[in-house]
Motif scaffolding. Structure first.
Motif, PDB file in Angstrom:
ATOM      1  N   THR A 160       0.658  -1.166   0.002  1.00 40.57           N
ATOM      2  CA  THR A 160      -0.129   0.033  -0.137  1.00 40.57           C
ATOM      3  C   THR A 160       1.052   1.272   0.146  1.00 40.57           C
ATOM      4  N   THR A 161       0.264   2.389  -0.042  1.00 37.28           N
ATOM      5  CA  THR A 161       0.982   3.527  -0.133  1.00 37.28           C
ATOM      6  C   THR A 161       1.624   3.995   1.165  1.00 37.28           C
ATOM      7  N   ARG A 162       0.823   3.514   2.257  1.00 38.23           N
ATOM      8  CA  ARG A 162       1.121   3.813   3.559  1.00 38.23           C
ATOM      9  C   ARG A 162       2.579   3.258   3.849  1.00 38.23           C
ATOM     10  N   PHE A 163       2.557   1.890   3.490  1.00 38.24           N
ATOM     11  CA  PHE A 163       3.731   0.843   3.767  1.00 38.24           C
ATOM     12  C   PHE A 163       4.965   1.694   3.183  1.00 38.24           C
ATOM     13  N   LEU A 164       4.655   2.266   1.879  1.00 38.34           N
ATOM     14  CA  LEU A 164       5.927   3.038   1.498  1.00 38.34           C
ATOM     15  C   LEU A 164       6.015   4.459   1.611  1.00 38.34           C
ATOM     16  N   GLU A 165       5.182   5.190   2.046  1.00 39.94           N
ATOM     17  CA  GLU A 165       5.481   6.739   2.253  1.00 39.94           C
ATOM     18  C   GLU A 165       5.419   7.119   3.801  1.00 39.94           C
ATOM     19  N   ASP A 166       4.575   6.182   4.651  1.00 36.36           N
ATOM     20  CA  ASP A 166       4.567   6.616   6.196  1.00 36.36           C
ATOM     21  C   ASP A 166       5.976   7.203   6.467  1.00 36.36           C
ATOM     22  N   PRO A 167       6.002   8.305   7.170  1.00 35.43           N
ATOM     23  CA  PRO A 167       7.330   8.615   7.542  1.00 35.43           C
ATOM     24  C   PRO A 167       7.833   8.143   8.815  1.00 35.43           C
ATOM     25  N   SER A 177      10.666   6.027   6.463  1.00 34.00           N
ATOM     26  CA  SER A 177      11.101   6.286   7.619  1.00 34.00           C
ATOM     27  C   SER A 177      12.600   5.897   7.820  1.00 34.00           C
ATOM     28  N   ASP A 178      12.966   5.230   6.776  1.00 34.60           N
ATOM     29  CA  ASP A 178      14.601   4.837   6.511  1.00 34.60           C
ATOM     30  C   ASP A 178      15.010   5.653   5.360  1.00 34.60           C
ATOM     31  N   SER A 179      16.303   6.459   5.859  1.00 32.71           N
ATOM     32  CA  SER A 179      16.569   7.282   4.789  1.00 32.71           C
ATOM     33  C   SER A 179      17.244   6.888   3.825  1.00 32.71           C
TER      34      SER A 179
END
Length: 445
Positions: free
Chosen positions: A295-302, A308-310
């Motif tokens: 999902t988009t949250r899996f990718l983009e959630d900060p 969350s990983d740089s």
């Protein structure tokens, strides 16, 4: 319906799966609309894998956008083109790493779903090995004029088997992998089912201890939670050497990595995923493709997602030039599935109506005007065209078609305009994720 060239078996499977809200594993080509550019991009990856390089792609979208559908569609194309395919859904018990063999559980699931064109339903490991052995036997017979019962025939077959094994022995764990392959051949040669079953058990990651493996096969290692991905790379190299185009691994429901409650375990899984990503992008793996559905949250959630990983953010964040141009990039590591256009939804519904009529043996009666009216009703009740995702429409439409077939007294307009008709919307789901390291619960609407 003749133009779709569909069988009753396939139409029944489609109706049963779609009516239950499940992505079907057969017949997907009959209902694939609106994803031509995305599919073309993924098929280009298959061409690259066949040439010996590796590929890694994320297929990202909201719930119901067609991620699972796209992965299954690629699975069908890959098998048809001569790849070995393995797919698995991640879950709380199946991850990439963990403290209770969750990574090994994923490997075992992949091996149980190992599939080829001739064994599309999974469990193809035996057919892959024995098909290869039979092929070598035929080559030896052709080259030497010998027959299988002639003295020295089996020795020549083993020599050719070892030629292939030598190509993988230099890889990490390749020596032991090769010994197990030879052990399977010896079991085949001697008609020793115990030896063959032991080799299969090892390849499937089912030995619990190294002592058991050494007693059964003479190898000192087993596939475990730390090494399972190394053996995926070995398998990809092996199947390419014996005549397949490569190995395609499909992992869906990556949102379960995002849902891991403890930060340490979640980061461990993201690091394992990063290692897989780097291997493929740096060509440390050969003939291997990995496609992840999330999902988009899996990718983009900060806070909890990959962003969350740089290191992950640097690798997967869209270029600023993509945003400036206002278009989508289809060749990057992240393939985003945007909502379908209304015309594409109409085409999908038309095909579903035709397949439903064929499956239950009646003449289609719905017009394009009826289908447009259905879409308008869905949009008006859900509140936005952005919610036009296949998963939120198909199940409702199949349900309407079933009601019309079972209750001829109903009319299409009565059903869709009735006060009781409430479209099913996956985007209305509420998720509550508890993080042991957080002071509050994270609630997603």
């Amino acid at each position: 319906m003749a133009k779709l060239k569909i069988s009753k078996k396939v139409s029944t499977a489609l109706m049963n799966s779609l009516g239950a809200g499940v992505v079907p594993r057969v017949g997907l080509e009959h209902i694939a609309v609106g994803r031509e550019k995305e599919l073309k991009s993924l098929l280009q990856n298959l061409d690259d894998i066949a040439e010996g390089v590796a590929a890694f792609r994320f297929v990202v979208g909201n719930y119901g956008s067609g991620k699972s559908f796209m992965l299954q569609l690629v699975r069908s194309y890959a098998m048809e083109q001569g790849f070995v395919v393995a797919d698995a859904d991640l879950s709380l018990e199946r991850r990439l790493a963990g403290s209770n063999n969750e990574g090994l559980a994923t490997y075992r699931e992949l091996m149980s779903h190992l599939a080829t064109k001739t064994r599309p339903d999974g469990g193809a490991l035996v057919s892959i090995l024995e098909g290869w052995i039979n092929k070598i036997q035929q080559e030896v017979a052709k080259d030497t004029g010998m027959r299988p019962n002639d003295e020295g025939f089996d020795d020549k077959v083993e020599d050719k088997i070892r030629e292939v094994v030598q190509y993988i022995e230099d890889l990490v764990h390749g020596f032991d992998f090769g010994n197990v392959i030879v052990a399977y051949w010896r079991g085949y040669r001697l008609d020793d089912d115990n030896l063959k079953n032991a080799a299969l058990k090892w390849l499937r990651g089912e030995f619990a201890t190294k002592i058991e493996a050494k007693a059964a096969l003479g190898v000192r290692v087993i596939i475990d939670d730390e090494t399972w991905y190394d053996y995926v790379k070995l398998l990809a190299k092996f199947v390419a050497e014996i005549g397949y185009k490569g190995l395609v691994v499909l992992l869906d429901e990556a949102v379960y990595l995002y849902k891991i409650p403890t930060t340490v375990t979640r980061e461990k899984n993201y690091n394992r995923l990063l290692g897989m990503f780097n291997d493929t992008m740096q060509c440390k793996a050969e003939h291997l493709g990995i496609i992840i559905g999330g999902t988009t949250r899996f990718l983009e959630d900060p806070n909890r997602g990959l962003f969350s990983d740089s290191a992950w953010r640097r690798r997967t964040k869209e270029s600023r030039f993509v945003s400036q141009a206002g278009v989508q990039e289809f060749l990057g590591p992240v393939l985003r599935l945007n909502p379908l256009e209304e015309e594409e939804i109409l085409m999908l519904l038309q095909r579903l109506a035709e397949i439903h009529a064929f499956n239950y043996g009646y003449e289609p009666t719905l017009t394009n005007r009826d289908l447009k009216e259905f879409v308008r009703e869905i949009v008006s009740r859900l509140g936005a065209e952005a919610l036009l995702t296949p998963g939120e429409i198909v199940r409702d439409f199949i349900s309407v078609m079933n009601l019309l077939y079972q209750h001829p007294s109903f009319t299409f307009k009565e059903l869709i305009h009735g006060n009781e008709f409430k479209p099913t919307s996956g985007s209305k789901n509420i998720e509550i994720n508890l993080d042991e390291d957080d002071d509050v619960a994270e609630i997603s609407l």
